[in-house]
Design an enzyme around this catalytic site. Structure first.
Site, PDB file in Angstrom:
ATOM      1  CB  THR A   1     -61.982   0.078  37.907  1.00  0.00           C
ATOM      2  OG1 THR A   1     -61.473   0.511  36.644  1.00  0.00           O
ATOM      3  CG2 THR A   1     -63.351   0.700  38.162  1.00  0.00           C
TER       4      THR A   1
ATOM      5  CB  SER B   1     -55.226  -2.268  27.271  1.00  0.00           C
ATOM      6  OG  SER B   1     -56.030  -1.606  28.219  1.00  0.00           O
TER       7      SER B   1
ATOM      8  CB  CYS C   1     -60.591  -7.288  31.272  1.00  0.00           C
ATOM      9  SG  CYS C   1     -60.733  -5.540  30.795  1.00  0.00           S
TER      10      CYS C   1
ATOM     11  CD  GLU D   1     -61.457   3.890  36.268  1.00  0.00           C
ATOM     12  OE1 GLU D   1     -62.043   3.590  37.327  1.00  0.00           O
ATOM     13  OE2 GLU D   1     -60.605   3.150  35.735  1.00  0.00           O
TER      14      GLU D   1
END
Length: 324
Positions: free
Chosen positions: A181, A283, A28, A142
Site C-alpha cells: 500500500t 507516520s 494518516c 507489510e
C-alpha cells in the site's frame, strides 16, 4: 529523545525563505488508529501493553508510547501469556494471531484497514486458484504480513520491471497481482503495466491497492517540488512511504533530504535556497513538522505557504475490545 535544534554555530544572514508546506502530510487514518489502539489498550488494561514490532515507523511515536508503558518486542514469544499485545499497523502473517489464540492471549490488531483489504483480496484470489504476483519491497513488514496470509509458494514477490521479466510463468497461467500500500504510484504503475503486457489474462484488484494517504502525499510533493530548490521529508529511514516522497521529488529534478528530527538539518543545505519544500511521511506527527519549521525560522526569515493537493476526512473504527 533528540536534542533541540541548535543554531549557535550557524552563520546566517536571515535571508528570506519561501517555505512551501505540503498538504496532506503526516499522520494518516491508519496511523492515527494504530496509535490510539495502543493508548486505549494502556487505559483499559494498564501498563505494560506489549506491541509486536514498531506500531508505526517513527522513533518519536515509539518513544512516546514507551514512556506511557508500551513494551515493543520483535516476536510473540517475548510476550507473557497473560499480557495484552498489539499487532502493528503493517499487518502480520496469519500464524501470529493463530499463535496468540493458541496461547489464549489478549491481542488487538492494529493492522491498517487498507492493508487488511489487501489480505482479503489475497485470500479471494487463492480461492479462485490463481497464483499471486505481489508488488512490494522485500523484507518490509507489510510484505511479510501479506505474504503470510497464504501458504508458501502461492505468492511471488516482484519489485521491478526486471523482476517481472524473470517470472517463470506461462502467459496463459492463472495469475493475479496485488501491491503493497505504500509504494510509489508511478513505479508501481510501470510494474503493473509490465505484468499486464507479459500476462494479458492477469487479474488485478478492482480498486488500486496503494492507499489514499500514500497517493495524496505523493501528489502534494509533485505539486510543490517543481517550485522548490530543496525538499525536506520528515520520516524514518525504514518508512516506505517517506522514502517514496524523497524519490518523487528527486524524479522531478528537485533534491530532497530525509530527516527524522529538526536537529538533523545541516544549515549548509539552505545555502542558495530561495524556496524550500516541506512534507512528512504518514507516520510522522505534526509536532515534528512544527519543530522543523521553528528550526528553519532560526536560520532564515520564513514565509510559509501551504500547498494543498487533497482533503482527507478518512477515519477508521477501533477494535470492538476497546469500544464495547
Amino acid at each position: 529523545m533528540n536534542a533541540p535544534f541548535n543554531n549557535s554555530d550557524a552563520q546566517t544572514d536571515r535571508a528570506p525563505l519561501n517555505l512551501l508546506i505540503a498538504a496532506p502530510r503526516g499522520f494518516c487514518a491508519g496511523v492515527d488508529r494504530a496509535i490510539e489502539i495502543v493508548e486505549k489498550s494502556l487505559e483499559r488494561y494498564g501498563a505494560p501493553v506489549y506491541v509486536r514490532h514498531e506500531i508505526v515507523h517513527n522513533k518519536y511515536v515509539v518513544e512516546g508510547l514507551k514512556a506511557k508503558g508500551a513494551i515493543f518486542v520483535e516476536e510473540l514469544d517475548e510476550v507473557p501469556a497473560d499480557a495484552p499485545v498489539v499487532f502493528s499497523a503493517h499487518g502480520v502473517p496469519k500464524s501470529v494471531p493463530a499463535e496468540a489464540e493458541r496461547r489464549n492471549m489478549i491481542y488487538l490488531d492494529a493492522t491498517c484497514p487498507l492493508v487488511s483489504k489487501v489480505h482479503r483480496q489475497a485470500e479471494r484470489q487463492i480461492e479462485k486458484k490463481r497464483h499471486i504476483i505481489f508488488v512490494g519491497h522485500e523484507g518490509h513488514p507489510e510484505v511479510i504480513g501479506t505474504m503470510g496470509q497464504v501458504e508458501p509458494g502461492q505468492m511471488t514477490l516482484v519489485e521491478t520491471i526486471e523482476d517481472v521479466d524473470k517470472l517463470p510463468f506461462d502467459t496463459d497461467e492463472k495469475l493475479a497481482y496485488l501491491t503493497q500500500t505504500t509504494l510509489s504510484v508511478d513505479d508501481t504503475a510501470e510494474v503493473i503495466a509490465a505484468l499486464e503486457w507479459r500476462f494479458p489474462n492477469i487479474r488485478g484488484p478492482k480498486a488500486e491497492d496503494i492507499c489514499y494517504a500514500t497517493s495524496n502525499r505523493q501528489a502534494a510533493v509533485k505539486d510543490l517540488a517543481p517550485d522548490c530548490d530543496l525538499v525536506l521529508v520528515i520520516g524514518a529511514p525504514n518508512s516506505s512511504n517517506s522514502l517514496r516522497l524523497v524519490e518523487v521529488s528527486e524524479r522531478l529534478g528537485t533534491p530532497a533530504k530525509l530527516i527524522q528530527r529538526a536537529d538533523e538539518i545541516d544549515p549548509e543545505w539552505l545555502n542558495g535556497v530561495k524556496t524550500l519544500g516541506l512534507t512528512a511521511g504518514a507516520s510522522a506527527p505534526e509536532v515534528l513538522v512544527r519543530e522543523v519549521v521553528n528550526a528553519i525560522g532560526q536560520l532564515r526569515d520564513v514565509h510559509e505557504k501551504t500547498i494543498t493537493a487533497a482533503e482527507e476526512k478518512m477515519v477508521f473504527k477501533l477494535p470492538r475490545q476497546l469500544t464495547e
